[in-house]
Design an enzyme around this catalytic site. Sequence first.
Site, short mmCIF file in Angstrom:
data_model
loop_
_atom_site.label_atom_id
_atom_site.label_comp_id
_atom_site.label_asym_id
_atom_site.label_seq_id
_atom_site.Cartn_x
_atom_site.Cartn_y
_atom_site.Cartn_z
N PHE A 177 -15.57 3.82 6.49
CA PHE A 177 -14.20 4.16 6.10
C PHE A 177 -13.97 4.07 4.60
O PHE A 177 -12.86 4.31 4.13
CB PHE A 177 -13.19 3.28 6.85
CG PHE A 177 -13.36 1.79 6.65
CD1 PHE A 177 -12.91 1.16 5.50
CD2 PHE A 177 -13.97 1.02 7.63
CE1 PHE A 177 -13.06 -0.20 5.31
CE2 PHE A 177 -14.14 -0.36 7.45
CZ PHE A 177 -13.68 -0.96 6.30
N THR A 194 -5.67 -6.63 10.89
CA THR A 194 -5.97 -5.37 10.19
C THR A 194 -5.48 -4.17 10.99
O THR A 194 -4.88 -3.24 10.43
CB THR A 194 -7.49 -5.25 9.97
OG1 THR A 194 -7.95 -6.44 9.32
CG2 THR A 194 -7.83 -4.04 9.13
N HIS A 231 -2.34 -5.37 1.55
CA HIS A 231 -3.62 -6.04 1.34
C HIS A 231 -3.35 -7.50 1.04
O HIS A 231 -2.35 -7.83 0.40
CB HIS A 231 -4.36 -5.43 0.14
CG HIS A 231 -5.51 -6.29 -0.33
ND1 HIS A 231 -6.75 -6.20 0.24
CD2 HIS A 231 -5.57 -7.29 -1.25
CE1 HIS A 231 -7.55 -7.11 -0.33
NE2 HIS A 231 -6.85 -7.78 -1.23
N GLU A 277 -9.64 -11.00 -7.50
CA GLU A 277 -8.71 -9.87 -7.35
C GLU A 277 -7.53 -9.98 -8.32
O GLU A 277 -7.06 -8.97 -8.86
CB GLU A 277 -8.25 -9.78 -5.89
CG GLU A 277 -9.38 -9.38 -4.96
CD GLU A 277 -9.04 -9.41 -3.48
OE1 GLU A 277 -9.92 -9.08 -2.67
OE2 GLU A 277 -7.89 -9.76 -3.12
N ASN A 323 -2.13 0.39 6.62
CA ASN A 323 -1.60 -0.84 7.23
C ASN A 323 -0.75 -1.66 6.27
O ASN A 323 -0.63 -2.88 6.41
CB ASN A 323 -2.73 -1.66 7.86
CG ASN A 323 -3.80 -2.04 6.87
OD1 ASN A 323 -3.65 -1.81 5.67
ND2 ASN A 323 -4.87 -2.67 7.35
N TYR A 355 -12.54 -2.26 -3.89
CA TYR A 355 -13.07 -2.31 -2.52
C TYR A 355 -14.60 -2.22 -2.49
O TYR A 355 -15.16 -1.88 -1.44
CB TYR A 355 -12.45 -1.19 -1.68
CG TYR A 355 -11.05 -1.49 -1.19
CD1 TYR A 355 -10.80 -2.56 -0.32
CD2 TYR A 355 -9.96 -0.72 -1.57
CE1 TYR A 355 -9.54 -2.86 0.14
CE2 TYR A 355 -8.68 -1.00 -1.11
CZ TYR A 355 -8.48 -2.07 -0.25
OH TYR A 355 -7.21 -2.34 0.21
N ARG A 367 2.35 -6.18 9.39
CA ARG A 367 1.65 -5.01 9.95
C ARG A 367 2.21 -4.60 11.30
O ARG A 367 2.26 -3.41 11.62
CB ARG A 367 0.15 -5.29 9.99
CG ARG A 367 -0.48 -5.18 8.58
CD ARG A 367 -1.85 -5.75 8.52
NE ARG A 367 -2.57 -5.34 7.30
CZ ARG A 367 -3.74 -5.86 6.95
NH1 ARG A 367 -4.32 -6.79 7.69
NH2 ARG A 367 -4.33 -5.44 5.84
N LYS A 402 0.82 -1.22 0.00
CA LYS A 402 0.00 0.00 0.00
C LYS A 402 0.86 1.27 0.00
O LYS A 402 2.06 1.23 0.26
CB LYS A 402 -0.94 -0.04 1.21
CG LYS A 402 -1.99 -1.16 1.14
CD LYS A 402 -2.98 -1.07 2.30
CE LYS A 402 -4.05 -2.15 2.20
NZ LYS A 402 -5.04 -2.04 3.31
N ARG A 432 -2.25 -14.21 4.91
CA ARG A 432 -2.98 -13.56 6.01
C ARG A 432 -2.19 -13.67 7.31
O ARG A 432 -2.18 -12.75 8.13
CB ARG A 432 -4.39 -14.17 6.18
CG ARG A 432 -5.35 -13.97 5.02
CD ARG A 432 -5.73 -12.55 4.71
NE ARG A 432 -6.22 -11.79 5.84
CZ ARG A 432 -6.86 -10.62 5.72
NH1 ARG A 432 -7.10 -10.08 4.52
NH2 ARG A 432 -7.25 -9.97 6.77
P1 IDP Z 1 -8.00 -6.57 5.74
O1 IDP Z 1 -7.17 -5.65 4.87
O2 IDP Z 1 -7.24 -7.01 6.97
O3 IDP Z 1 -8.62 -7.72 4.99
P2 IDP Z 1 -10.66 -5.33 5.73
O4 IDP Z 1 -11.64 -5.44 6.85
O5 IDP Z 1 -10.92 -6.13 4.48
O6 IDP Z 1 -9.20 -5.67 6.34
O7 IDP Z 1 -10.55 -3.79 5.35
C1 IDP Z 1 -9.94 -3.38 4.15
C2 IDP Z 1 -9.03 -2.20 4.46
O8 IDP Z 1 -9.83 -1.10 4.89
C3 IDP Z 1 -8.04 -2.40 5.62
O9 IDP Z 1 -6.87 -3.11 5.24
C4 IDP Z 1 -7.74 -0.98 6.01
O10 IDP Z 1 -6.82 -0.36 5.09
C5 IDP Z 1 -9.12 -0.33 5.86
N1 IDP Z 1 -9.89 -0.38 7.11
C6 IDP Z 1 -10.48 -1.46 7.70
N2 IDP Z 1 -11.10 -1.13 8.84
C7 IDP Z 1 -10.90 0.20 8.99
C8 IDP Z 1 -11.31 1.16 9.99
O11 IDP Z 1 -11.98 0.83 10.98
N3 IDP Z 1 -10.90 2.45 9.80
C9 IDP Z 1 -10.16 2.85 8.72
N4 IDP Z 1 -9.77 1.99 7.76
C10 IDP Z 1 -10.13 0.68 7.89
MG MG Z 2 -10.04 -7.69 3.49
#
Ligand code: IDP
Ligand code: MG
Length: 140
Positions: free
Chosen positions: A59, A93, A117, A128, A114, A51, A104, A11, A87
Amino acid sequence: MAVTRTFSIIKPDATRRNLTGAVTKMLEEAGLRVIASRRIRMTRDQAEGFYAVHKERPFFNDLCTFMTSGPVVVQVLEGENAVLRNREVMGATNPAQADEGTIRKAYAESIEANSVHGSDSDENARIEIDFFFKPEEIVG
Ligand code: IDP
Ligand code: MG
């Protein structure tokens, strides 16, 4: 266990800090092989499409702004049980909850910025990968 594929993005927070190599090293050390890789600047349309599952989340708008704020590196990774393996090495996350030894934990700046992805299922990995790569760009 089968050799499978997953989709990864390094990212903008990580490319900005010149961590492409450091992140890729952790992926490789976790047993994943980079079989396709391209550095791109995501368009708003690409970010919103990629997304789309999150479009009702609070968010979503900020996430799309962040993902288009700088270069990203899109990758296809191959290895034993690649989705789960990736993962595991990515970590939670929210970096505050990420285990030691994860990408992370080492590099993420925040729950949004973070660093990486990773696909969450084999089916989403296929979707994807197809979103960003043509078959001939993937050399396993
Ligand atoms: P993941 O990347 O661990 O699979 P997801 O729930 O799929 O997590 O969320 C996608 C992306 O959205 C996250 O990697 C992060 O960049 C962002 N994100 C997720 N939850 C939050 C939040 O509560 N606040 C701000 N950004 C978030
Ligand atoms: Mg995800």
